[in-house]
Design a protein around this motif. Sequence first.
Motif, PDB file in Angstrom:
ATOM      1  N   ALA A  91       0.838  -1.206   0.000  1.00 13.61           N
ATOM      2  CA  ALA A  91       0.000   0.000   0.000  1.00 13.61           C
ATOM      3  C   ALA A  91       0.871   1.252   0.000  1.00 13.61           C
ATOM      4  N   ALA A  92       1.981   1.209   0.743  1.00 13.70           N
ATOM      5  CA  ALA A  92       2.902   2.351   0.752  1.00 13.70           C
ATOM      6  C   ALA A  92       3.545   2.538  -0.617  1.00 13.70           C
ATOM      7  N   ASP A  93       3.864   1.431  -1.285  1.00 14.52           N
ATOM      8  CA  ASP A  93       4.436   1.514  -2.639  1.00 14.52           C
ATOM      9  C   ASP A  93       3.445   2.121  -3.624  1.00 14.52           C
ATOM     10  N   VAL A  94       2.168   1.779  -3.473  1.00  8.03           N
ATOM     11  CA  VAL A  94       1.141   2.356  -4.343  1.00  8.03           C
ATOM     12  C   VAL A  94       1.097   3.869  -4.161  1.00  8.03           C
ATOM     13  N   ALA A 142      -2.067  -1.567  -9.401  1.00  3.60           N
ATOM     14  CA  ALA A 142      -2.927  -0.514  -8.854  1.00  3.60           C
ATOM     15  C   ALA A 142      -3.221   0.483  -9.959  1.00  3.60           C
ATOM     16  N   VAL A 143      -4.502   0.752 -10.201  1.00  2.00           N
ATOM     17  CA  VAL A 143      -4.895   1.664 -11.273  1.00  2.00           C
ATOM     18  C   VAL A 143      -5.796   2.755 -10.706  1.00  2.00           C
ATOM     19  N   GLN A 144      -5.730   3.924 -11.309  1.00  2.50           N
ATOM     20  CA  GLN A 144      -6.514   5.048 -10.802  1.00  2.50           C
ATOM     21  C   GLN A 144      -7.990   4.859 -11.118  1.00  2.50           C
ATOM     22  N   VAL A 172      -6.087  -3.528  -7.578  1.00  4.34           N
ATOM     23  CA  VAL A 172      -6.878  -2.564  -6.821  1.00  4.34           C
ATOM     24  C   VAL A 172      -7.123  -1.315  -7.656  1.00  4.34           C
ATOM     25  N   GLY A 173      -8.248  -0.649  -7.351  1.00  2.00           N
ATOM     26  CA  GLY A 173      -8.516   0.681  -7.880  1.00  2.00           C
ATOM     27  C   GLY A 173      -8.289   1.681  -6.766  1.00  2.00           C
ATOM     28  N   CYS A 174      -7.491   2.707  -7.020  1.00  4.69           N
ATOM     29  CA  CYS A 174      -7.142   3.673  -5.984  1.00  4.69           C
ATOM     30  C   CYS A 174      -7.475   5.091  -6.441  1.00  4.69           C
ATOM     31  N   GLY A 220      10.077 -10.222  -7.186  1.00  8.63           N
ATOM     32  CA  GLY A 220       8.925 -11.071  -7.421  1.00  8.63           C
ATOM     33  C   GLY A 220       7.610 -10.526  -6.927  1.00  8.63           C
ATOM     34  N   ARG A 221       7.610  -9.348  -6.311  1.00  6.31           N
ATOM     35  CA  ARG A 221       6.355  -8.773  -5.831  1.00  6.31           C
ATOM     36  C   ARG A 221       6.344  -7.263  -6.103  1.00  6.31           C
ATOM     37  N   ALA A 222       6.861  -6.887  -7.273  1.00  8.61           N
ATOM     38  CA  ALA A 222       6.886  -5.468  -7.641  1.00  8.61           C
ATOM     39  C   ALA A 222       5.462  -4.945  -7.795  1.00  8.61           C
ATOM     40  N   VAL A 223       5.287  -3.658  -7.549  1.00  8.09           N
ATOM     41  CA  VAL A 223       3.983  -3.007  -7.603  1.00  8.09           C
ATOM     42  C   VAL A 223       3.930  -2.115  -8.842  1.00  8.09           C
ATOM     43  N   VAL A 224       2.944  -2.363  -9.692  1.00  4.75           N
ATOM     44  CA  VAL A 224       2.748  -1.587 -10.917  1.00  4.75           C
ATOM     45  C   VAL A 224       1.616  -0.592 -10.675  1.00  4.75           C
TER      46      VAL A 224
END
Length: 275
Positions: free
Chosen positions: A149-152, A238-240, A264-266, A200-204
């Motif tokens: 969540a912090a990475d997002v 994570a997409v807007q 997730v949608g943020c 292996g768990r990068a955040v896009v």
Amino acid sequence: METIGLIAGNGRFPVLFARAARARGLRVVAVAHRGETEPDLEREADSVTWVRVGQVGRVIRALKAGGVSRAVMAGGVNKVRSMFSLRPDWRAMRLLGRAAGRGDDALLRAVSAELESEGIEIVPSTVFLQDIVVERGHLAGPPLSEREAADVRLGCRVLAALGPLDIGQCVVVERGVVLAIEAVEGTDRTIERGGSLGTGRAVVIKAAKTGQDMRFDVPAVGPRTIETMVRSGAGVLAVQAGATIMLEGERLIEMAARQGITVVGCDEHGNVGQS
């Protein structure tokens, strides 16, 4: 019968738009780009004129010949490939000289102004497809960890800072480190580059640019996004919300769930939960 124009780029979005417009009883007059637009569009539109990237005059002539007064721009153009296949006509050269910059948004605004000078209004490409605009919340896969969540949130701050420069819509982050920022290569290549540098768990994170004109270049994700993430070792998408379209959404969600990828949608700040 009302007519809608479609200026088609690559991907599935132009095909889905044409299908949705015809389902609502509209006649679809499309202009497709060689080497970019999927041939399937021929089956979904009432007429298709094929042009090369940069042939703005031909685009305008085709739309006017089809009786178009409203049109959408749907789908992107491969920027690297277009550098070698670009065939600008005199109208394209003229608008390039007037454009405020060379970023996507600046160039598309200039094209839109040229079309509107000919009586062709550019309208949002989601006009018939509001149901594919991402909503806020958890959509698939495991719940976000606090670190993810912090990475997002970090990714959204990075994109917000870069937005005024009209650079890209995607960033890859892991454990507070920015691994990749989208430039001319596009989202898939950005994910590949960022994933290769992660564990292996990068955040896009995919979001609209600050001040982006939502009539064109709308951020989009689809099953190919998940395929690229699996191949590259990225674990969170994570997409807007309210600004990103999800193509073939049911398939994307099913693929993500099967692969253990969180979707997730943020909001524009990266917050997923309701405020």
